[in-house]
Design a protein around this motif. Structure first.
Motif, short mmCIF file in Angstrom:
data_model
loop_
_atom_site.label_atom_id
_atom_site.label_comp_id
_atom_site.label_asym_id
_atom_site.label_seq_id
_atom_site.Cartn_x
_atom_site.Cartn_y
_atom_site.Cartn_z
N MET A 1 41.88 58.85 33.78
CA MET A 1 40.65 58.74 34.54
C MET A 1 39.83 57.60 33.96
N ASP A 2 39.40 56.67 34.82
CA ASP A 2 38.62 55.54 34.35
C ASP A 2 37.14 55.89 34.26
N ALA A 3 36.34 54.96 33.77
CA ALA A 3 34.90 55.21 33.55
C ALA A 3 34.16 55.45 34.86
N THR A 4 34.56 54.73 35.93
CA THR A 4 33.89 54.90 37.22
C THR A 4 34.13 56.29 37.78
N THR A 5 35.37 56.76 37.72
CA THR A 5 35.71 58.10 38.21
C THR A 5 34.98 59.15 37.40
N SER A 6 34.92 58.96 36.10
CA SER A 6 34.23 59.91 35.22
C SER A 6 32.74 59.98 35.55
N SER A 7 32.12 58.83 35.77
CA SER A 7 30.68 58.84 36.10
C SER A 7 30.45 59.43 37.49
N SER A 8 31.39 59.21 38.42
CA SER A 8 31.28 59.80 39.75
C SER A 8 31.33 61.32 39.67
N HIS A 9 32.25 61.82 38.87
CA HIS A 9 32.37 63.28 38.71
C HIS A 9 31.12 63.86 38.06
N ALA A 10 30.59 63.15 37.09
CA ALA A 10 29.36 63.61 36.42
C ALA A 10 28.19 63.61 37.40
N TYR A 11 28.12 62.59 38.23
CA TYR A 11 27.05 62.49 39.23
C TYR A 11 27.11 63.66 40.20
N ILE A 12 28.29 63.94 40.74
CA ILE A 12 28.45 65.04 41.70
C ILE A 12 28.20 66.38 41.01
N ALA A 13 28.70 66.55 39.79
CA ALA A 13 28.46 67.79 39.06
C ALA A 13 26.97 68.01 38.85
N ASP A 43 31.67 70.94 52.56
CA ASP A 43 31.58 69.70 53.34
C ASP A 43 30.45 68.81 52.81
N VAL A 44 29.32 69.42 52.45
CA VAL A 44 28.19 68.66 51.92
C VAL A 44 28.60 68.00 50.60
N TYR A 45 29.28 68.73 49.73
CA TYR A 45 29.70 68.16 48.45
C TYR A 45 30.63 66.97 48.67
N ILE A 46 31.52 67.09 49.63
CA ILE A 46 32.43 65.97 49.94
C ILE A 46 31.63 64.76 50.44
N LYS A 47 30.66 65.02 51.33
CA LYS A 47 29.84 63.92 51.85
C LYS A 47 29.02 63.27 50.74
N PHE A 49 29.83 63.08 47.66
CA PHE A 49 30.76 62.30 46.83
C PHE A 49 31.13 60.99 47.51
N ARG A 50 31.38 61.05 48.81
CA ARG A 50 31.78 59.85 49.55
C ARG A 50 30.65 58.84 49.70
N HIS A 51 29.42 59.33 49.74
CA HIS A 51 28.27 58.46 50.01
C HIS A 51 27.28 58.50 48.85
N ARG A 67 18.74 66.68 54.20
CA ARG A 67 19.11 66.05 55.47
C ARG A 67 20.63 66.11 55.69
N VAL A 68 21.40 65.83 54.65
CA VAL A 68 22.87 65.91 54.76
C VAL A 68 23.29 67.34 55.07
N THR A 69 22.66 68.31 54.43
CA THR A 69 22.98 69.72 54.66
C THR A 69 22.67 70.13 56.09
N ILE A 70 21.51 69.77 56.59
CA ILE A 70 21.13 70.12 57.96
C ILE A 70 22.09 69.48 58.96
N ASN A 71 22.40 68.21 58.77
CA ASN A 71 23.34 67.54 59.68
C ASN A 71 24.72 68.19 59.64
N THR A 72 25.15 68.61 58.47
CA THR A 72 26.45 69.27 58.34
C THR A 72 26.42 70.64 59.02
N CYS A 73 25.31 71.35 58.93
CA CYS A 73 25.15 72.61 59.65
C CYS A 73 25.23 72.39 61.16
#
Length: 162
Positions: A1-13, A43-47, A49-51, A67-73
């Motif tokens: 796992m590279d540094a970018t992936t690690s920071s992405s996972h930390a951000y989402i967590a 679905d919100v967690y995936i969104k 992560f992607r954005h 806003r992401v949660t409401i739109n996903t609902c």
């Protein structure tokens, strides 16, 4: 796992730790079904992560997550697989007394537009102008919806005792 992936996972967590309960409660308020709310959370967690985005402050970040949660609902409701009439879940919020359960039960009987503004106002602590911005509505519309929601709740809770 590279540094970018690690920071992405930390951000989402971090986002999940910070907003996971709020995302679930909001989804449950909107959809009135535990399973659908759990699906929306995923679905919100995936969104998220992607954005991934950076924000000026925590309030802007929280408003974006809402806003992401409401739109996903809304997407879940429009889904052809959505079952429209489902029982209300009994694990809503962190209910510690029968009085709280009764109030939440009454809130869940409100039309969706009223449930949403009541949830954001009372459970998430947003003011009318902030709710208007999050929902892309006029502030006057939000105030009207809050007023009507309170009137409906009062009528339902008193059950014609006036």
């Amino acid at each position: 796992m590279d540094a970018t992936t690690s920071s992405s996972h930390a951000y989402i967590a971090n986002l999940i730790d910070k907003y996971g309960d709020m995302i679930y409660r909001l989804s449950l308020t909107y959809l009135r079904n535990r399973q659908d709310a759990q699906d929306v959370c995923q679905d919100v967690y995936i969104k998220l992560f992607r954005h991934m985005r950076s924000f000026n402050d925590d309030e802007h970040e929280k408003a974006w997550v809402i806003r992401v949660t409401i739109n996903t609902c809304k997407d879940a409701i429009r889904s052809p697989w959505k079952r429209w009439f489902l029982p209300v879940s009994d694990d809503l919020y962190s209910i510690t007394s029968n009085d709280q359960f009764d109030v939440v039960s009454f809130v869940l009987t409100l039309p969706r537009k009223y449930r949403l503004v009541i949830h954001l106002y009372y459970f998430e602590g947003y003011q009318g102008n902030e709710i208007a911005e999050i929902l892309n509505l006029n502030e006057g519309t939000v105030r009207t919806q809050l007023k009507r929601a309170k009137e409906l709740l009062k009528t339902k809770m008193l059950g014609g005792m006036e």
